[in-house]
Structures are given as structure tokens and as C-alpha cells.
Motif scaffolding. Sequence first.
Motif, PDB file in Angstrom:
ATOM      1  N   LYS A  95       0.818  -1.209   0.000  1.00  0.00           N
ATOM      2  CA  LYS A  95       0.000   0.000   0.000  1.00  0.00           C
ATOM      3  C   LYS A  95       0.855   1.264   0.000  1.00  0.00           C
ATOM      4  O   LYS A  95       0.528   2.240  -0.668  1.00  0.00           O
ATOM      5  CB  LYS A  95      -0.924   0.020   1.226  1.00  0.00           C
ATOM      6  N   GLN A  98       2.212   1.947  -3.447  1.00  0.00           N
ATOM      7  CA  GLN A  98       1.242   2.397  -4.446  1.00  0.00           C
ATOM      8  C   GLN A  98       1.273   3.907  -4.607  1.00  0.00           C
ATOM      9  O   GLN A  98       1.667   4.634  -3.702  1.00  0.00           O
ATOM     10  CB  GLN A  98      -0.178   2.018  -4.000  1.00  0.00           C
ATOM     11  N   LYS A  99       0.803   4.358  -5.763  1.00  0.00           N
ATOM     12  CA  LYS A  99       0.712   5.801  -5.979  1.00  0.00           C
ATOM     13  C   LYS A  99      -0.451   6.358  -5.168  1.00  0.00           C
ATOM     14  O   LYS A  99      -1.437   5.674  -4.907  1.00  0.00           O
ATOM     15  CB  LYS A  99       0.498   6.105  -7.462  1.00  0.00           C
ATOM     16  N   GLU A 101      -2.649   8.540  -5.985  1.00  0.00           N
ATOM     17  CA  GLU A 101      -3.912   8.681  -6.740  1.00  0.00           C
ATOM     18  C   GLU A 101      -4.762   7.419  -6.620  1.00  0.00           C
ATOM     19  O   GLU A 101      -5.986   7.486  -6.463  1.00  0.00           O
ATOM     20  CB  GLU A 101      -3.643   8.973  -8.224  1.00  0.00           C
ATOM     21  N   LEU A 102      -4.089   6.260  -6.710  1.00  0.00           N
ATOM     22  CA  LEU A 102      -4.827   4.997  -6.603  1.00  0.00           C
ATOM     23  C   LEU A 102      -5.472   4.864  -5.220  1.00  0.00           C
ATOM     24  O   LEU A 102      -6.628   4.445  -5.097  1.00  0.00           O
ATOM     25  CB  LEU A 102      -3.881   3.808  -6.832  1.00  0.00           C
ATOM     26  N   ARG A 103      -4.712   5.236  -4.213  1.00  0.00           N
ATOM     27  CA  ARG A 103      -5.249   5.128  -2.843  1.00  0.00           C
ATOM     28  C   ARG A 103      -6.407   6.087  -2.607  1.00  0.00           C
ATOM     29  O   ARG A 103      -7.409   5.731  -2.003  1.00  0.00           O
ATOM     30  CB  ARG A 103      -4.137   5.388  -1.827  1.00  0.00           C
ATOM     31  N   ALA A 105      -8.427   7.285  -4.883  1.00  0.00           N
ATOM     32  CA  ALA A 105      -9.571   6.793  -5.666  1.00  0.00           C
ATOM     33  C   ALA A 105     -10.274   5.660  -4.922  1.00  0.00           C
ATOM     34  O   ALA A 105     -11.508   5.610  -4.850  1.00  0.00           O
ATOM     35  CB  ALA A 105      -9.118   6.331  -7.043  1.00  0.00           C
ATOM     36  N   ALA A 106      -9.506   4.742  -4.352  1.00  0.00           N
ATOM     37  CA  ALA A 106     -10.080   3.624  -3.595  1.00  0.00           C
ATOM     38  C   ALA A 106     -10.838   4.139  -2.374  1.00  0.00           C
ATOM     39  O   ALA A 106     -11.929   3.652  -2.060  1.00  0.00           O
ATOM     40  CB  ALA A 106      -8.980   2.663  -3.170  1.00  0.00           C
TER      41      ALA A 106
END
Length: 157
Positions: A95, A98-99, A101-103, A105-106
Motif C-alpha cells: 500500500k 502504491q501511488k 492517486e490509486l489510494r 480513488a479507492a
Amino acid sequence: MVINTELCALSEYRIYPGNGKLMIRRDGKPIWLGSSKAFSLTVQRKKAAKLVWTQAWRRLHKKGLSETTTKKRSRRAGKVQRAVVGASLEDIKKKTAQKSELRTAARESALKELKDRKVANKAKTGSKVAKKATQSQTFQKVPKHMGGKGKRGGTQR
């Protein structure tokens, strides 16, 4: 050739031969004094630690200690990552890798889902609340000073 020097009893400076005074105290102890200033102050019973120009004062106020100017090194404990109850250490590392943005968005999708669920629950319980509201119109508002659960047991003092 070594020169025999004495130490001044007040200032702790070296007294070379031919200088200073030798004073014998009442108790019979010989005291060397380097100058008339030191002699005068000793007779006045002045404390060397209170005179700024003496070695005793310098020692007391930590002056001239150039050798010990290095700071003490403090040890810091190494940072250790541990697994949390819900996630293993590998999951946490994935986690963090991860970038962002992905986090984000989730997180937003999870919040949206939660809001939808709340709206659905409100719709179900909304009809029940309306029935209860019509039934419980009989209660009266009581002023705060009229009893209650306070520390004073309902009396005003």
C-alpha cells in the motif's frame, strides 16, 4: 631547570619566586597570596567563587573548557514496522508503494459506497420514524434548572 612556583590561595594563579605574600592564618596554616589585591580580598573574607577573575569562579561557571565542547551523541532507536491486526507487513508495504492517486480513488469509492448504504438504511427506517414521531408528541419540554442528572441533585444553590 624547574622553577618552584606556588599557587595563590584566592585566584589560583602561579606565584613565581620573589612575588606575592605568605600569610599565616590563625590556625597556623600558611597561605600564599599572589598580589596585594588577593591579600586585601582574603583579609576581607571575600569568596573566590564570587569574583569573576578567579579560577574558582571560572570552574563554577564552566568557562574555558575547550576540550569538552564535543556534544554527546544520542542513540536513536531504529524504526521498526510491524504488522497490524487487520493487515500483514507485506500488505502494508504494498500500500505504501502504491501511488497516492490509486489510494485516494479507492478511498473515495469506499466512502461513496458507505453513503449509498446509509441512504438505503434511512429510506427503510424513515417510515418507522414517522410513525413513532406521531405517537410521541405528548412529551413536555422541562427547563434545565428543574431537576435532572446534574451533580447537585436537582436543587439550585
